[in-house]
Motif scaffolding. Structure first.
Motif, PDB file in Angstrom:
ATOM      1  N   ALA A 178     -10.705 -14.086  -7.294  1.00 49.13           N
ATOM      2  CA  ALA A 178     -11.489 -13.137  -6.814  1.00 49.13           C
ATOM      3  C   ALA A 178     -12.907 -13.322  -7.091  1.00 49.13           C
ATOM      4  N   ARG A 179     -13.761 -12.896  -6.283  1.00 54.44           N
ATOM      5  CA  ARG A 179     -15.180 -12.992  -6.385  1.00 54.44           C
ATOM      6  C   ARG A 179     -15.669 -12.141  -7.387  1.00 54.44           C
ATOM      7  N   THR A 180     -16.476 -12.762  -8.250  1.00 57.50           N
ATOM      8  CA  THR A 180     -17.205 -12.265  -9.250  1.00 57.50           C
ATOM      9  C   THR A 180     -18.631 -12.247  -9.386  1.00 57.50           C
ATOM     10  N   GLY A 181     -19.311 -13.041  -8.381  1.00 59.07           N
ATOM     11  CA  GLY A 181     -20.706 -13.417  -8.368  1.00 59.07           C
ATOM     12  C   GLY A 181     -21.173 -13.673  -6.909  1.00 59.07           C
ATOM     13  N   GLU A 182     -21.954 -14.833  -6.973  1.00 62.49           N
ATOM     14  CA  GLU A 182     -22.407 -15.070  -5.528  1.00 62.49           C
ATOM     15  C   GLU A 182     -21.359 -15.680  -4.399  1.00 62.49           C
ATOM     16  N   ASP A 183     -21.809 -15.559  -3.455  1.00 61.49           N
ATOM     17  CA  ASP A 183     -20.935 -16.150  -2.006  1.00 61.49           C
ATOM     18  C   ASP A 183     -20.847 -17.602  -2.380  1.00 61.49           C
ATOM     19  N   GLY A 184     -19.648 -18.079  -1.962  1.00 60.19           N
ATOM     20  CA  GLY A 184     -19.421 -19.651  -1.927  1.00 60.19           C
ATOM     21  C   GLY A 184     -18.497 -19.666  -3.277  1.00 60.19           C
ATOM     22  N   PRO A 185     -18.187 -21.002  -3.482  1.00 56.61           N
ATOM     23  CA  PRO A 185     -17.136 -21.326  -4.517  1.00 56.61           C
ATOM     24  C   PRO A 185     -17.567 -20.950  -6.043  1.00 56.61           C
ATOM     25  N   ARG A 186     -18.831 -20.897  -6.153  1.00 60.47           N
ATOM     26  CA  ARG A 186     -19.160 -20.817  -7.587  1.00 60.47           C
ATOM     27  C   ARG A 186     -19.101 -19.351  -7.952  1.00 60.47           C
ATOM     28  N   GLY A 187     -19.021 -18.317  -7.304  1.00 60.31           N
ATOM     29  CA  GLY A 187     -18.733 -17.056  -7.716  1.00 60.31           C
ATOM     30  C   GLY A 187     -17.255 -16.515  -7.707  1.00 60.31           C
ATOM     31  N   ILE A 188     -16.500 -17.466  -7.995  1.00 57.04           N
ATOM     32  CA  ILE A 188     -15.043 -17.149  -7.842  1.00 57.04           C
ATOM     33  C   ILE A 188     -14.547 -17.179  -9.304  1.00 57.04           C
ATOM     34  N   THR A 189     -13.676 -16.368  -9.794  1.00 61.44           N
ATOM     35  CA  THR A 189     -12.986 -16.238 -11.121  1.00 61.44           C
ATOM     36  C   THR A 189     -11.339 -16.330 -11.055  1.00 61.44           C
ATOM     37  N   ALA A 190     -10.693 -16.903 -11.917  1.00 65.19           N
ATOM     38  CA  ALA A 190      -9.175 -16.427 -11.782  1.00 65.19           C
ATOM     39  C   ALA A 190      -8.869 -15.514 -12.942  1.00 65.19           C
ATOM     40  N   PHE A 191      -7.736 -14.977 -12.524  1.00 63.67           N
ATOM     41  CA  PHE A 191      -7.202 -13.634 -13.310  1.00 63.67           C
ATOM     42  C   PHE A 191      -5.522 -13.851 -13.196  1.00 63.67           C
ATOM     43  N   LEU A 192      -5.078 -13.499 -14.293  1.00 63.34           N
ATOM     44  CA  LEU A 192      -3.436 -13.668 -14.523  1.00 63.34           C
ATOM     45  C   LEU A 192      -3.240 -11.962 -14.525  1.00 63.34           C
ATOM     46  N   VAL A 193      -2.517 -11.557 -13.314  1.00 61.74           N
ATOM     47  CA  VAL A 193      -2.325 -10.218 -12.834  1.00 61.74           C
ATOM     48  C   VAL A 193      -0.708  -9.995 -13.140  1.00 61.74           C
ATOM     49  N   PRO A 194      -0.327  -8.824 -13.933  1.00 69.22           N
ATOM     50  CA  PRO A 194       0.963  -8.482 -14.103  1.00 69.22           C
ATOM     51  C   PRO A 194       1.341  -8.051 -12.500  1.00 69.22           C
ATOM     52  N   GLY A 195       2.903  -8.514 -12.410  1.00 62.70           N
ATOM     53  CA  GLY A 195       3.368  -8.055 -11.250  1.00 62.70           C
ATOM     54  C   GLY A 195       3.604  -6.456 -11.085  1.00 62.70           C
ATOM     55  N   ASP A 196       3.483  -5.880 -12.226  1.00 62.98           N
ATOM     56  CA  ASP A 196       3.885  -4.498 -12.050  1.00 62.98           C
ATOM     57  C   ASP A 196       2.501  -3.485 -12.398  1.00 62.98           C
ATOM     58  N   ALA A 197       1.346  -4.230 -12.082  1.00 58.92           N
ATOM     59  CA  ALA A 197       0.139  -3.627 -12.583  1.00 58.92           C
ATOM     60  C   ALA A 197      -0.303  -2.281 -11.551  1.00 58.92           C
ATOM     61  N   PRO A 198      -0.646  -1.309 -12.115  1.00 60.15           N
ATOM     62  CA  PRO A 198      -0.972  -0.171 -11.040  1.00 60.15           C
ATOM     63  C   PRO A 198      -1.856  -0.438 -10.055  1.00 60.15           C
ATOM     64  N   GLY A 199      -1.811  -0.314  -8.760  1.00 58.66           N
ATOM     65  CA  GLY A 199      -2.605  -0.532  -7.544  1.00 58.66           C
ATOM     66  C   GLY A 199      -2.156  -1.972  -6.866  1.00 58.66           C
ATOM     67  N   LEU A 200      -1.280  -2.646  -7.439  1.00 57.39           N
ATOM     68  CA  LEU A 200      -0.909  -4.028  -7.009  1.00 57.39           C
ATOM     69  C   LEU A 200       0.284  -3.670  -6.075  1.00 57.39           C
ATOM     70  N   SER A 201       0.449  -4.013  -4.917  1.00 57.29           N
ATOM     71  CA  SER A 201       1.836  -3.612  -4.157  1.00 57.29           C
ATOM     72  C   SER A 201       1.861  -4.974  -2.765  1.00 57.29           C
ATOM     73  N   GLY A 202       2.987  -5.256  -2.536  1.00 60.65           N
ATOM     74  CA  GLY A 202       3.374  -6.255  -1.651  1.00 60.65           C
ATOM     75  C   GLY A 202       3.626  -5.544  -0.143  1.00 60.65           C
ATOM     76  N   ALA A 203       3.165  -6.118   0.762  1.00 59.67           N
ATOM     77  CA  ALA A 203       3.251  -5.495   2.115  1.00 59.67           C
ATOM     78  C   ALA A 203       4.935  -5.941   2.602  1.00 59.67           C
ATOM     79  N   ALA A 204       5.134  -5.543   3.656  1.00 65.04           N
ATOM     80  CA  ALA A 204       6.537  -6.048   4.278  1.00 65.04           C
ATOM     81  C   ALA A 204       6.226  -7.519   4.618  1.00 65.04           C
TER      82      ALA A 204
END
Length: 390
Positions: A178-204
């Motif tokens: 996800a983007r946490t800063g400036e545009d481009g590759p230097r503004g991207i950060t990695a996160f470990l997100v639980p599959g049951d996190a509120p607000g996370l859903s999968g489309a069909a």
């Protein structure tokens, strides 16, 4: 069909432990995976129980340290396990490769505390992972992703949509860029997100031409709150983590492609030695014999290529160029071999009563996932001839 069994692949295994491991994998593949593959792919059924069995057997964390629940196996061995699984059913081989890819960021860049807390259950606790880099408007141009993570104290709030996610909607954890800063590759950060996190859903799930048993779906993140303790690496390091993961992931795709091609060759040989025309098995005719010889040669070349890249990785040497070469060659080979298998079976090859047409449909996606083969050629060319616009 003939009772002729395919000749087992001669494996290059460094230890007795590795040989025992491959024997276990082959037994599981032949007993639990292959017999149901055609029926379940036709029905679009994901075999979650198979992944549970693989986890219980210690096969979902093979290239990671034993201290965190992994198998402590070199990539040279792990990739041959993937090939065996993909020969039985690509959905399973690819699923294990994606799970390994999803675990890579934390296993390689996570803090000791994060690894102790999360890795054992990720690698051996029956969980299944997904890797979230691509988006609807950023595929090959992954650095232009738009999913945003905004910091609020010790928490990050993530909003956006990821696309083409294998295991999307069914995964137990997601490695999200996800983007946490400036545009481009230097503004991207990695996160470990639980599959049951509120607000996370999968489309069909997407309706695909092949790999129907492997769910591919968009993943929506709507105000998903993730503690900073689940940030992987430094802020702004996410894109380099993502590319590093893909170098290893491309070797997984290469091994799966070789497995699929091997399955197609085995089917073509079985058919050609049984089918008789003009009083002889069609395998006696030079035209088909040459096709089978070319198929076998390209498969063996692909296997050698991915193993050579794996040995570089295991030795701690640069392998990005060789990974791109392996992904390119092996997936192009899978497409060619599966197409030729359909041709050898003739009209029967075009029917769903035989697996050749399924192999052909499945092979196509391998030329696209984890960097299209056009992107692989760009990567290789940069290593060979330097960056563009020098």
């Amino acid at each position: 069909m003939s009772d002729r069994a395919p000749q087992p692949v001669e494996r290059q295994l460094p230890t007795e432990e590795a040989r025992d491991l491959l024997a276990l994998v082959r037994e599981i593949a032949q007993r639990e995976i292959a017999p149901k593959a055609a029926e379940e792919e036709d029905a679009g059924r994901f075999p979650r129980e198979v992944f549970t069995l693989l986890s219980e057997s210690g096969l979902l964390g093979l290239p990671y340290p034993a201290e965190h629940g992994g198998g402590d196996q070199p990539y040279e061995v792990y990739l041959q396990v993937l090939e065996e699984l993909a020969t039985a059913r690509l959905t399973v081989g690819l699923g294990v490769s994606v799970h390994t890819l999803a675990s890579y960021a934390l296993a390689t860049y996570g803090s000791k505390q994060q690894q102790v807390e999360h890795l054992p259950v990720m690698l051996g606790g029956g969980l299944l992972g997904a890797y979230c880099l691509s988006e609807p408007s950023s595929g090959s141009d992954a650095a232009s992703l738009r999913t945003k993570a905004v910091r609020e104290g010790d928490t990050w709030v993530i909003d956006g949509t990821k696309a083409w996610i294998t295991h999307g909607g069914i995964a137990d954890f997601y490695t999200v860029m996800a983007r946490t800063g400036e545009d481009g590759p230097r503004g991207i950060t990695a996160f470990l997100v639980p599959g049951d996190a509120p607000g996370l859903s999968g489309a069909a799930p997407e309706r695909k031409m092949g790999l129907k048993g492997s769910p591919t779906a968009q993943v929506h993140l709507d105000g998903v709150r993730v503690p900073d303790a689940r940030r992987i690496g430094e802020e702004g390091q996410g894109f380099s983590i993502a590319l590093s993961a893909l170098d290893s992931g491309r070797l997984g795709i290469a091994a799966c492609a070789v497995g699929l091609a091997q399955a197609a060759l085995d089917e073509a040989v079985r058919y050609a030695t049984e089918r008789r025309q003009f009083g002889h098995p069609i395998a006696d005719f030079q035209g088909l014999r040459f096709m089978l010889a070319d198929m076998a040669t390209q498969i063996e070349a692909g296997r050698a290529l991915y193993l050579a890249a794996a040995r570089l990785r295991d030795a701690g040497r640069p392998f990005a160029k060789q990974a791109a070469m392996a992904k390119l060659h092996c997936t192009d080979t899978a497409m060619k071999v599966t197409t030729d298998a359909v041709q050898i079976l003739g009209g029967y090859g075009y029917t769903a009563d035989f697996p050749a047409e399924r192999y052909m449909r499945e092979a196509k996606v391998l030329q696209i996932v984890e960097g299209t083969n056009q992107i692989q050629r760009m990567v290789i060319a940069r290593h060979v001839a330097g960056p563009e616009g020098r």
